[in-house]
Enzyme design. Structure first.
Site, PDB file in Angstrom:
ATOM      1  N   ASN A  80       7.835   7.616  -9.069  1.00 45.85           N
ATOM      2  CA  ASN A  80       6.856   7.875  -8.187  1.00 45.85           C
ATOM      3  C   ASN A  80       5.617   6.959  -8.084  1.00 45.85           C
ATOM      4  O   ASN A  80       4.917   6.735  -7.013  1.00 45.85           O
ATOM      5  CB  ASN A  80       6.340   9.294  -7.983  1.00 45.85           C
ATOM      6  CG  ASN A  80       5.328   9.533  -7.340  1.00 45.85           C
ATOM      7  OD1 ASN A  80       5.038  10.051  -6.108  1.00 45.85           O
ATOM      8  ND2 ASN A  80       3.816   9.577  -7.978  1.00 45.85           N
ATOM      9  N   TYR A 136       2.204  -4.866  -0.935  1.00 46.74           N
ATOM     10  CA  TYR A 136       2.553  -3.442  -0.797  1.00 46.74           C
ATOM     11  C   TYR A 136       3.913  -3.279  -0.179  1.00 46.74           C
ATOM     12  O   TYR A 136       5.007  -2.827  -0.518  1.00 46.74           O
ATOM     13  CB  TYR A 136       1.539  -2.695  -0.280  1.00 46.74           C
ATOM     14  CG  TYR A 136       2.044  -1.066  -0.146  1.00 46.74           C
ATOM     15  CD1 TYR A 136       2.014  -0.261  -1.425  1.00 46.74           C
ATOM     16  CD2 TYR A 136       2.267  -0.394   0.971  1.00 46.74           C
ATOM     17  CE1 TYR A 136       2.529   0.669  -1.411  1.00 46.74           C
ATOM     18  CE2 TYR A 136       2.744   0.860   1.021  1.00 46.74           C
ATOM     19  CZ  TYR A 136       2.953   1.674  -0.199  1.00 46.74           C
ATOM     20  OH  TYR A 136       3.289   2.843  -0.144  1.00 46.74           O
ATOM     21  N   LYS A 140       7.814  -2.229  -1.529  1.00 46.80           N
ATOM     22  CA  LYS A 140       8.515  -1.083  -0.917  1.00 46.80           C
ATOM     23  C   LYS A 140       9.857  -1.408  -0.546  1.00 46.80           C
ATOM     24  O   LYS A 140      10.898  -0.639  -0.470  1.00 46.80           O
ATOM     25  CB  LYS A 140       7.833  -0.221  -0.050  1.00 46.80           C
ATOM     26  CG  LYS A 140       6.439   0.396  -0.607  1.00 46.80           C
ATOM     27  CD  LYS A 140       7.012   1.249  -1.857  1.00 46.80           C
ATOM     28  CE  LYS A 140       5.556   1.936  -2.661  1.00 46.80           C
ATOM     29  NZ  LYS A 140       6.081   2.749  -3.929  1.00 46.80           N
TER      30      LYS A 140
END
Length: 238
Positions: A80, A136, A140
């Protein structure tokens, strides 16, 4: 009841997922970046076990992997932890390298859950310069590729990725307009389901969702794994 480990679980979606899973009767081991953050969470969850390691530091990630193994076996590991801003190197280290290292070094659980983002779609991907070009969105995409690769390479481990949506956490900010409860519900569902046939998927609000087709390219997956092995000096076990 399942035994679950969640990285980055001292605040945000990680902590919310942990609280929900605990309330359902699961045994949840949390993760904090440092002792202060662990102490803060102990105020809320005094009976919780918290492992400590800074995910931006390779030696601390390796030590964290040893701590996890010392507390194994786990039914589920949820990757996470993540950051949305900072240098390319820091984003790459925390969002991509850390979950890769923990995947490679930790005893295999029954289920792996990786947190991606809808922002991965169409992001840049320079596999030859990951440490200097990973923002970012790109991180991902790489996480989703890692999840897809592990589902293919480890068929006995149910492995999936989740887009939690743009939710109002410290990372998401106050303008986030997605449903906070739905943001962690997918993690909770995948962590506790007994359906091992659910693997290799990408979920948004607990439902299969569209994603960047590059994630399914096994050649790109292998290139990513090769680069991560080269950068870290750690190979994925067969």
């Amino acid at each position: 009841m399942s035994k679950i480990f969640i990285t980055g679980s001292t605040d945000g979606l990680g902590l919310l997922a942990a609280k929900k899973l605990i309330s359902m009767g699961n045994e949840v081991v949390l993760h904090a970046r440092n002792q202060k953050r662990a102490d803060d969470v102990h105020q809320e969850l005094p009976n919780s076990k918290i492992l400590i390691g800074n995910l931006s530091n390779k030696s601390e990630v390796e030590d964290l992997a040893e701590q996890i193994n010392n507390n194994s076996p786990f039914d589920t590991i949820i990757h996470n932890a993540g950051i949305a801003s900072g240098s390319s190197q820091l984003i790459f280290q925390i969002n991509v390298v850390a979950p890769y290292l923990l995947t490679a070094l930790v005893k295999r659980p029954k289920r792996l859950v990786y947190i991606s983002s809808g922002m991965h779609k169409g992001s840049s991907l320079d596999l030859n310069h990951l440490e200097t070009t990973t923002g970012y969105s790109s991180s991902k995409l790489q996480v989703l590729m890692l999840s897809k690769a592990m589902a293919r390479l480890w068929p006995n481990v149910s492995t999936n990725a989740i887009d939690p949506g743009w939710v109002p956490t410290k990372m998401g900010g106050q303008n986030a307009n997605d449903d906070l409860e739905q943001g962690y519900a997918g993690q909770v569902w995948l962590a506790s389901t007994a359906n091992s046939s659910i693997t290799g998927q990408y979920f948004y609000h607990s439902k299969p969702s569209q994603y960047d087709s590059r994630a399914d390219d096994t050649s790109l997956q292998q290139q990513l794994l090769n680069q991560l092995a080269k950068i870290t000096g750690v190979q994925l076990p067969n």
